[in-house]
Design an enzyme around this catalytic site. Structure first.
Site, short mmCIF file in Angstrom:
data_model
loop_
_atom_site.label_atom_id
_atom_site.label_comp_id
_atom_site.label_asym_id
_atom_site.label_seq_id
_atom_site.Cartn_x
_atom_site.Cartn_y
_atom_site.Cartn_z
N GLY A 13 21.47 58.81 -37.41
CA GLY A 13 20.35 59.41 -36.70
C GLY A 13 20.87 60.47 -35.75
O GLY A 13 21.87 61.13 -36.02
N CYS A 14 20.22 60.61 -34.63
CA CYS A 14 20.61 61.61 -33.63
C CYS A 14 22.03 61.34 -33.14
O CYS A 14 22.35 60.23 -32.73
CB CYS A 14 19.63 61.54 -32.47
SG CYS A 14 20.09 62.62 -31.09
N PHE A 15 22.87 62.37 -33.16
CA PHE A 15 24.25 62.15 -32.75
C PHE A 15 24.40 61.85 -31.27
O PHE A 15 25.40 61.28 -30.85
CB PHE A 15 25.20 63.25 -33.19
CG PHE A 15 24.80 64.69 -32.96
CD1 PHE A 15 24.03 65.09 -31.89
CD2 PHE A 15 25.24 65.66 -33.85
CE1 PHE A 15 23.70 66.43 -31.70
CE2 PHE A 15 24.92 67.00 -33.67
CZ PHE A 15 24.14 67.39 -32.58
N TRP A 16 23.41 62.17 -30.46
CA TRP A 16 23.50 61.84 -29.03
C TRP A 16 23.56 60.33 -28.83
O TRP A 16 24.31 59.84 -28.00
CB TRP A 16 22.31 62.40 -28.27
CG TRP A 16 22.16 63.89 -28.29
CD1 TRP A 16 23.13 64.82 -28.56
CD2 TRP A 16 20.97 64.61 -28.02
NE1 TRP A 16 22.60 66.08 -28.48
CE2 TRP A 16 21.28 66.00 -28.15
CE3 TRP A 16 19.67 64.25 -27.69
CZ2 TRP A 16 20.32 67.00 -27.94
CZ3 TRP A 16 18.73 65.24 -27.49
CH2 TRP A 16 19.05 66.60 -27.61
#
Length: 179
Positions: A13-16
């Site tokens: 998903g979102c790399f953050w």
């Protein structure tokens, strides 16, 4: 004991979110947000990846000391800190850039990835759809994506999405945290 650094490249998903989790694991030396798995040549930009047209996934590349944490343990944490049963989606983030994927660096990592997926599949009601693919090229994301959670904890996405995910991770994997 020799200092043996290895790399793992994972998209959940979102790399953050993924970056924030792996930065807290004992034995992890470095985490870099980036892009991998695309079909369009050249270094993609965030805007291009978000369009879904490049085929790249948002990933993190983790440098870890295998004498402190094993690749298998990293993958187990990865597979239990995102939803590996949703195709091209994590929460509200939709598109192939948010797919669940393990990019292996060698045949041993490929074998371990299959083993971990088989093991964690029992934890989920739905089938695990995490891809396993060879790493070809890793592109580092723009500077403002690096250490995103650490630098932006008051930002809405960090407060409402990443912070609860980190709290769950800390509770479930307390024995793997940096002290």
């Amino acid at each position: 004991m020799t200092h043996s650094l290895q790399k793992a490249t994972l998209g959940g998903g979102c790399f953050w979110c993924t970056e924030a989790i792996f930065q807290e694991i004992r034995g992890v030396e470095n985490v870099v947000s980036g892009y991998s798995g695309g079909t369009v040549p050249g270094h993609p930009t965030y805007r291009e990846v978000c369009s879904g047209l490049t085929g790249h996934a948002e990933v993190v590349q983790i440098t870890f000391n295998e004498n402190v944490i094993s690749y298998e343990d990293l993958l187990t944490i990865f597979m239990t800190t995102h939803d590996p049963t949703t195709l091209n989606r994590q929460g509200a983030d939709k598109g192939t850039q948010y797919r669940s994927i393990i990019f292996y660096h060698d045949e041993t990592q490929k074998q371990v990835a299959h083993k971990v997926i088989e093991k964690v599949s029992a934890l989920y009601d739905d089938p695990v759809v995490t891809e396993i693919a060879p790493l070809t090229i890793f592109y580092e994301a723009e500077a403002y994506h690096q250490n995103y959670y650490r630098n932006n904890q008051a930002q809405g996405y960090c407060s409402f999405v990443i912070s609860p995910k980190l709290a769950k991770f800390r509770k479930n994997h307390n024995d793997k945290l940096k002290r």
